[in-house]
Design a protein around this motif. Structure first.
Motif, PDB file in Angstrom:
ATOM      1  N   ARG A   1       0.671 -56.582  -7.643  1.00  0.00           N
ATOM      2  CA  ARG A   1       0.229 -55.097  -7.461  1.00  0.00           C
ATOM      3  C   ARG A   1       0.240 -54.206  -8.668  1.00  0.00           C
ATOM      4  O   ARG A   1       0.891 -54.652  -9.742  1.00  0.00           O
ATOM      5  N   GLU A   2      -0.448 -53.445  -8.788  1.00  0.00           N
ATOM      6  CA  GLU A   2      -0.724 -52.683  -9.794  1.00  0.00           C
ATOM      7  C   GLU A   2       0.248 -51.405  -9.762  1.00  0.00           C
ATOM      8  O   GLU A   2       0.469 -50.741  -8.879  1.00  0.00           O
ATOM      9  N   VAL A   3       1.001 -51.365 -10.830  1.00  0.00           N
ATOM     10  CA  VAL A   3       2.274 -50.510 -10.944  1.00  0.00           C
ATOM     11  C   VAL A   3       2.341 -49.984 -12.508  1.00  0.00           C
ATOM     12  O   VAL A   3       1.610 -50.437 -13.323  1.00  0.00           O
ATOM     13  N   PHE A   4       3.143 -49.023 -12.390  1.00  0.00           N
ATOM     14  CA  PHE A   4       3.526 -48.310 -13.993  1.00  0.00           C
ATOM     15  C   PHE A   4       4.813 -48.092 -13.947  1.00  0.00           C
ATOM     16  O   PHE A   4       5.534 -47.884 -12.760  1.00  0.00           O
ATOM     17  N   ARG A   5       5.472 -48.042 -15.008  1.00  0.00           N
ATOM     18  CA  ARG A   5       6.838 -47.819 -15.373  1.00  0.00           C
ATOM     19  C   ARG A   5       7.386 -46.348 -15.410  1.00  0.00           C
ATOM     20  O   ARG A   5       6.654 -45.539 -16.274  1.00  0.00           O
ATOM     21  N   ARG A   6       8.160 -46.037 -14.525  1.00  0.00           N
ATOM     22  CA  ARG A   6       8.944 -44.592 -14.889  1.00  0.00           C
ATOM     23  C   ARG A   6      10.155 -44.516 -14.279  1.00  0.00           C
ATOM     24  O   ARG A   6      10.655 -44.896 -13.324  1.00  0.00           O
ATOM     25  N   SER A   7      11.169 -43.758 -15.257  1.00  0.00           N
ATOM     26  CA  SER A   7      12.654 -43.759 -14.923  1.00  0.00           C
ATOM     27  C   SER A   7      13.092 -45.135 -14.609  1.00  0.00           C
ATOM     28  O   SER A   7      14.016 -45.221 -13.839  1.00  0.00           O
ATOM     29  N   GLY A   8      12.739 -45.969 -15.382  1.00  0.00           N
ATOM     30  CA  GLY A   8      13.071 -47.495 -14.978  1.00  0.00           C
ATOM     31  C   GLY A   8      12.775 -48.416 -13.797  1.00  0.00           C
ATOM     32  O   GLY A   8      13.565 -49.164 -13.543  1.00  0.00           O
ATOM     33  N   MET A   9      11.571 -47.787 -13.114  1.00  0.00           N
ATOM     34  CA  MET A   9      11.373 -48.394 -11.846  1.00  0.00           C
ATOM     35  C   MET A   9       9.661 -48.543 -11.909  1.00  0.00           C
ATOM     36  O   MET A   9       9.013 -47.964 -12.704  1.00  0.00           O
ATOM     37  N   TRP A  10       9.212 -49.597 -11.145  1.00  0.00           N
ATOM     38  CA  TRP A  10       7.979 -49.788 -11.097  1.00  0.00           C
ATOM     39  C   TRP A  10       7.281 -49.154 -10.007  1.00  0.00           C
ATOM     40  O   TRP A  10       7.678 -49.432  -8.878  1.00  0.00           O
ATOM     41  N   LEU A  11       6.467 -48.069 -10.199  1.00  0.00           N
ATOM     42  CA  LEU A  11       6.033 -47.275  -9.266  1.00  0.00           C
ATOM     43  C   LEU A  11       4.460 -47.572  -8.980  1.00  0.00           C
ATOM     44  O   LEU A  11       3.660 -48.254  -9.866  1.00  0.00           O
TER      45      LEU A  11
ATOM     46  N   GLU B   1       1.484 -43.136 -19.277  1.00  0.00           N
ATOM     47  CA  GLU B   1       1.861 -44.203 -18.402  1.00  0.00           C
ATOM     48  C   GLU B   1       1.126 -45.127 -18.117  1.00  0.00           C
ATOM     49  O   GLU B   1       0.116 -44.695 -17.520  1.00  0.00           O
ATOM     50  N   SER B   2       1.033 -46.357 -18.503  1.00  0.00           N
ATOM     51  CA  SER B   2       0.064 -47.431 -18.291  1.00  0.00           C
ATOM     52  C   SER B   2       0.181 -48.149 -17.156  1.00  0.00           C
ATOM     53  O   SER B   2       1.403 -48.782 -16.676  1.00  0.00           O
ATOM     54  N   VAL B   3      -0.982 -48.449 -16.463  1.00  0.00           N
ATOM     55  CA  VAL B   3      -0.823 -49.388 -15.288  1.00  0.00           C
ATOM     56  C   VAL B   3      -1.196 -50.869 -15.503  1.00  0.00           C
ATOM     57  O   VAL B   3      -1.738 -51.216 -16.443  1.00  0.00           O
ATOM     58  N   GLU B   4      -0.263 -51.656 -15.090  1.00  0.00           N
ATOM     59  CA  GLU B   4      -0.465 -53.211 -15.270  1.00  0.00           C
ATOM     60  C   GLU B   4      -0.223 -53.709 -14.081  1.00  0.00           C
ATOM     61  O   GLU B   4       0.565 -53.278 -12.975  1.00  0.00           O
ATOM     62  N   LYS B   5      -0.716 -54.919 -13.822  1.00  0.00           N
ATOM     63  CA  LYS B   5      -0.647 -55.818 -12.766  1.00  0.00           C
ATOM     64  C   LYS B   5       0.891 -56.669 -12.837  1.00  0.00           C
ATOM     65  O   LYS B   5       0.733 -57.436 -13.887  1.00  0.00           O
ATOM     66  N   ARG B   6       1.576 -56.670 -11.836  1.00  0.00           N
ATOM     67  CA  ARG B   6       2.718 -57.304 -12.114  1.00  0.00           C
ATOM     68  C   ARG B   6       3.014 -58.086 -10.494  1.00  0.00           C
ATOM     69  O   ARG B   6       2.500 -57.590  -9.657  1.00  0.00           O
ATOM     70  N   ARG B   7       3.994 -59.190 -10.755  1.00  0.00           N
ATOM     71  CA  ARG B   7       4.276 -59.615  -9.411  1.00  0.00           C
ATOM     72  C   ARG B   7       5.487 -59.027  -9.150  1.00  0.00           C
ATOM     73  O   ARG B   7       6.566 -59.247  -9.632  1.00  0.00           O
ATOM     74  N   VAL B   8       5.449 -58.458  -7.746  1.00  0.00           N
ATOM     75  CA  VAL B   8       6.607 -57.757  -7.297  1.00  0.00           C
ATOM     76  C   VAL B   8       6.856 -57.674  -6.001  1.00  0.00           C
ATOM     77  O   VAL B   8       6.245 -58.114  -5.055  1.00  0.00           O
TER      78      VAL B   8
END
Length: 311
Positions: free
Chosen positions: A223-233, A245-252
């Motif tokens: 999923r494409e997510v970005f980091r904010r306040s210690g969470m992947w949104l 805030e940069s978007v990156e693809k991660r396995r979540v």
């Protein structure tokens, strides 16, 4: 079928209920109590895991008859599409009437305003309470559990709400020997929590045992997510990501499901139910503590919302 369980002395007994059987029996009893005491109950159903388990238990409680309740969901307009699709599919499959209270409708009418942070989760209270009042629901089932958050740990199974749908912790009633008091004055209603004594691990073990289908976002995926306040949104029209805030693809995967603007994903390779259970068993944070930004707005954020009428 009764599972062989251990007695207090540690010996096996074919007559003792297993831990999950005992939780299931308690929840089924609660559903039947509500059906006998109230005139117009409703089940809050979002398509999240707790409401899915709650509906599964209601189906068991009244089988082979139909569930004598309808469903209610407060749609923020920022819900995960996968979860909404699941919600509609399940409601149709069981022939259940689904009431939807829309936050977007209230915004369009100027009754509610968008928050600067983009989250609509705190905006759910008014649509929820007005729908309860307009449909005259006198009992509202919720999937809240005491292990999730300290304000929810204060709740009784039957939790009285006044004529303004507000909660006063001082009006809690004793619930000895599984005796539940559903008495309420005209205009008041009772919030009912059949999963109060369950933990997140109990829920997942029950899902595994019963073979319950869940939305796929509960399992590891790209999923494409970005980091904010210690969470992947998840990026979306609600206002994320912002500059820097940069978007990156991660396995979540998601441990809990709510508004996309405040529900964080966790890094995970748990793509099967067995792996999810192992992951939860090793975790030391509740799912809301780890992944819900709306609970971090203040020390008493959840309790403040509950007093106003939120679940």
């Amino acid at each position: 079928m009764t599972t062989v369980a251990k007695t207090e002395g540690g010996t096996e007994s074919p007559y003792a209920l297993s831990h999950l059987d005992a939780l299931e029996s308690e929840a089924v009893h609660i559903f039947r109590e509500v059906a006998g005491e109230f005139e117009n109950p409703v089940i809050l159903f979002s398509g999240g895991k707790d409401s899915i388990v709650m509906l599964h238990l209601a189906l068991k409680a009244f089988a082979p008859a139909a569930v004598p309740f309808c469903l209610l969901h407060v749609d923020t307009g920022h819900n995960f599409p996968e979860v909404l699709a699941y919600r509609d599919r399940v409601a149709a499959a069981h022939g259940l009437r689904l009431h939807v209270a829309s936050v977007q409708d209230y915004i369009d009418r100027g009754v509610l305003k968008e928050r600067p942070d983009g989250t609509r989760n705190p905006l759910q209270t008014l649509p929820l309470t007005e729908k309860i009042q307009s449909e005259r629901f006198d009992a509202v089932f919720g999937g809240g559990r005491r292990d999730e958050e300290k304000a929810r740990a204060k709740e009784r199974v039957f939790s009285l709400r006044d004529e303004f749908s507000q909660w006063d912790p001082r009006r809690q009633r004793p619930e000895l020997w599984n005796l539940y008091n559903g008495r309420h004055a005209p205009g008041e209603h009772v919030r009912v929590f059949p999963l109060s004594n369950w933990t997140e691990l109990d829920v997942w073990q029950y899902i595994a045992r019963e073979g319950i289908e869940l939305p796929q976002i509960y399992y590891a995926h790209e999923r494409e997510v970005f980091r904010r306040s210690g969470m992947w949104l998840t990026a979306g029209e609600w206002g994320g990501p912002r500059d820097g805030e940069s978007v990156e693809k991660r396995r979540v995967r998601y441990r809990t499901v709510g508004d996309m603007s405040c529900t964080g994903a966790v890094d995970s390779d748990a793509d099967t139910i067995e792996k999810v259970i192992a992951e939860i068993a090793a975790s030391r944070l509740t799912e809301r503590g780890a992944t819900r930004a709306d609970d971090k707005l203040s020390e008493a954020a959840m309790e403040d919302r509950k007093r106003e009428g939120y679940f």
